[in-house]
Design a protein around this motif. Structure first.
Motif, PDB file in Angstrom:
ATOM      1  N   UNK A 102       0.937  -1.192  -0.046  1.00 42.05           N
ATOM      2  CA  UNK A 102      -0.122  -0.058   0.056  1.00 42.05           C
ATOM      3  C   UNK A 102       0.965   1.217   0.092  1.00 42.05           C
ATOM      4  N   UNK A 103       0.545   2.190  -0.794  1.00 38.12           N
ATOM      5  CA  UNK A 103       1.331   3.354  -0.876  1.00 38.12           C
ATOM      6  C   UNK A 103       0.372   4.598  -0.662  1.00 38.12           C
ATOM      7  N   UNK A 104       0.797   5.307   0.231  1.00 40.82           N
ATOM      8  CA  UNK A 104      -0.018   6.776   0.538  1.00 40.82           C
ATOM      9  C   UNK A 104       0.521   7.964  -0.457  1.00 40.82           C
ATOM     10  N   UNK A 105      -0.383   8.455  -0.758  1.00 42.17           N
ATOM     11  CA  UNK A 105      -0.121   9.799  -1.489  1.00 42.17           C
ATOM     12  C   UNK A 105      -0.195  11.069  -0.650  1.00 42.17           C
ATOM     13  N   UNK A 106       0.939  11.081   0.018  1.00 43.64           N
ATOM     14  CA  UNK A 106       1.195  12.057   1.019  1.00 43.64           C
ATOM     15  C   UNK A 106       1.244  13.485   0.538  1.00 43.64           C
ATOM     16  N   UNK A 107       0.469  14.137   1.096  1.00 45.31           N
ATOM     17  CA  UNK A 107       0.128  15.593   0.787  1.00 45.31           C
ATOM     18  C   UNK A 107       1.559  16.455   1.141  1.00 45.31           C
ATOM     19  N   UNK A 108       1.601  17.491   0.611  1.00 47.54           N
ATOM     20  CA  UNK A 108       2.809  18.611   0.809  1.00 47.54           C
ATOM     21  C   UNK A 108       2.519  18.817   2.226  1.00 47.54           C
ATOM     22  N   UNK A 109       3.865  19.096   2.726  1.00 50.12           N
ATOM     23  CA  UNK A 109       3.889  19.767   4.066  1.00 50.12           C
ATOM     24  C   UNK A 109       3.186  21.111   4.036  1.00 50.12           C
ATOM     25  N   UNK A 110       2.792  21.648   5.261  1.00 47.70           N
ATOM     26  CA  UNK A 110       1.964  22.631   5.584  1.00 47.70           C
ATOM     27  C   UNK A 110       2.971  23.448   6.720  1.00 47.70           C
ATOM     28  N   UNK A 111       3.564  24.711   6.379  1.00 41.30           N
ATOM     29  CA  UNK A 111       4.231  25.484   7.125  1.00 41.30           C
ATOM     30  C   UNK A 111       3.604  26.802   7.320  1.00 41.30           C
ATOM     31  N   UNK A 112       3.276  27.445   8.520  1.00 45.93           N
ATOM     32  CA  UNK A 112       3.143  28.957   8.742  1.00 45.93           C
ATOM     33  C   UNK A 112       3.729  29.181   9.834  1.00 45.93           C
ATOM     34  N   UNK A 113       4.354  30.572   9.783  1.00 47.58           N
ATOM     35  CA  UNK A 113       5.314  30.965  10.618  1.00 47.58           C
ATOM     36  C   UNK A 113       5.256  32.353  10.783  1.00 47.58           C
ATOM     37  N   UNK A 114       5.340  32.946  11.911  1.00 48.41           N
ATOM     38  CA  UNK A 114       5.255  34.473  12.229  1.00 48.41           C
ATOM     39  C   UNK A 114       5.557  34.810  13.676  1.00 48.41           C
ATOM     40  N   UNK A 115       4.936  36.315  13.844  1.00 49.04           N
ATOM     41  CA  UNK A 115       5.422  36.382  15.226  1.00 49.04           C
ATOM     42  C   UNK A 115       4.119  36.117  15.929  1.00 49.04           C
ATOM     43  N   UNK A 116       2.976  35.427  15.623  1.00 50.45           N
ATOM     44  CA  UNK A 116       1.910  34.763  16.252  1.00 50.45           C
ATOM     45  C   UNK A 116       1.900  33.374  16.439  1.00 50.45           C
ATOM     46  N   UNK A 117       3.216  32.865  15.989  1.00 56.79           N
ATOM     47  CA  UNK A 117       3.243  31.275  16.252  1.00 56.79           C
ATOM     48  C   UNK A 117       4.024  30.444  14.920  1.00 56.79           C
ATOM     49  N   UNK A 118       3.867  29.338  15.122  1.00 57.63           N
ATOM     50  CA  UNK A 118       4.616  28.311  14.205  1.00 57.63           C
ATOM     51  C   UNK A 118       3.521  27.283  14.053  1.00 57.63           C
ATOM     52  N   UNK A 119       3.352  26.880  13.034  1.00 57.20           N
ATOM     53  CA  UNK A 119       2.482  25.554  12.640  1.00 57.20           C
ATOM     54  C   UNK A 119       2.890  24.876  11.504  1.00 57.20           C
ATOM     55  N   UNK A 120       3.243  23.545  11.781  1.00 58.15           N
ATOM     56  CA  UNK A 120       3.676  22.806  10.589  1.00 58.15           C
ATOM     57  C   UNK A 120       3.130  21.398  10.643  1.00 58.15           C
ATOM     58  N   UNK A 121       2.829  20.681   9.589  1.00 54.63           N
ATOM     59  CA  UNK A 121       2.277  19.526   9.609  1.00 54.63           C
ATOM     60  C   UNK A 121       3.114  18.863   8.448  1.00 54.63           C
ATOM     61  N   UNK A 122       3.694  17.677   8.735  1.00 55.32           N
ATOM     62  CA  UNK A 122       4.569  16.761   7.654  1.00 55.32           C
ATOM     63  C   UNK A 122       4.107  15.604   7.597  1.00 55.32           C
ATOM     64  N   UNK A 123       3.858  14.972   6.132  1.00 55.00           N
ATOM     65  CA  UNK A 123       3.252  13.666   5.879  1.00 55.00           C
ATOM     66  C   UNK A 123       4.513  12.900   5.045  1.00 55.00           C
TER      67      UNK A 123
END
Length: 174
Positions: free
Chosen positions: A101-122
């Motif tokens: 089985x092979x997952x179609x992994x999504x692109x990483x999501x990255x958001x960063x700035x003075x209000x915080x940092x958010x990332x999700x990797x697959x």
């Protein structure tokens, strides 16, 4: 353990480990091991895996804020991702898929700035599909004129909402 296993239908708990709550310098950390979860739906030769811990509601927050009157008070960066005190959170999930089985992994999501940092990797390594989400709150107090930056931060995070479900090719070879 029961509460955590309730997130995944049919899951059987194996073990749970936690940090030493008596050590005030220890970072809170929990690991839950389980098996036999039914988190995949079949759809015409494909499998659809829904990340059981959801996604950060960036678009919902941006839409709610957009309906409010113009901001007149300061913005506490600690409250943009989650309430004070400032901190961080990481959720890591690893799923062992059947052979081939092979997952179609999504692109990483990255958001960063003075209000915080958010990332999700697959990613998928061999049979193991990994999803890692990291959130770090910002710090400081900013003038109301930075409201558009908060909105941009939430909109950047909302790209992850498209990744709620991961498509998996059943029986495909690498």
């Amino acid at each position: 353990m029961r509460g955590l296993l309730g997130v995944l239908p049919g899951a059987e708990g194996d073990s749970i480990t936690a940090f030493d709550g008596r050590d005030l310098t220890a970072s809170p950390n929990y690991r839950v091991y389980f098996s036999r979860a039914r988190s995949i739906a079949n759809a015409g030769g494909l499998a659809l895996f829904t990340f059981p811990f959801g996604v950060y509601p960036g678009s919902m927050r941006a839409n709610a804020l957009a309906r409010l009157p113009a901001r007149k008070t300061a913005i506490n960066a600690e409250e943009v991702l989650f309430g004070p005190p400032s901190g961080s959170r990481e959720i890591t999930m690893q799923v062992t898929l059947p052979e081939g089985w092979r997952a179609r992994v999504p692109a990483e999501v990255n958001a960063s700035g003075v209000f915080g940092t958010y990332s999700t990797s697959y990613r998928q390594d061999g049979r193991v599909l990994s999803v890692v989400r990291r959130e770090v709150s910002g710090s400081g107090v900013y003038p109301p004129s930075r409201f558009d930056d908060v909105m941009a931060f939430y909109k950047a995070i909302s790209r992850d909402e498209e990744n709620r479900t991961i498509v998996i090719d059943k029986g495909a070879s690498r």
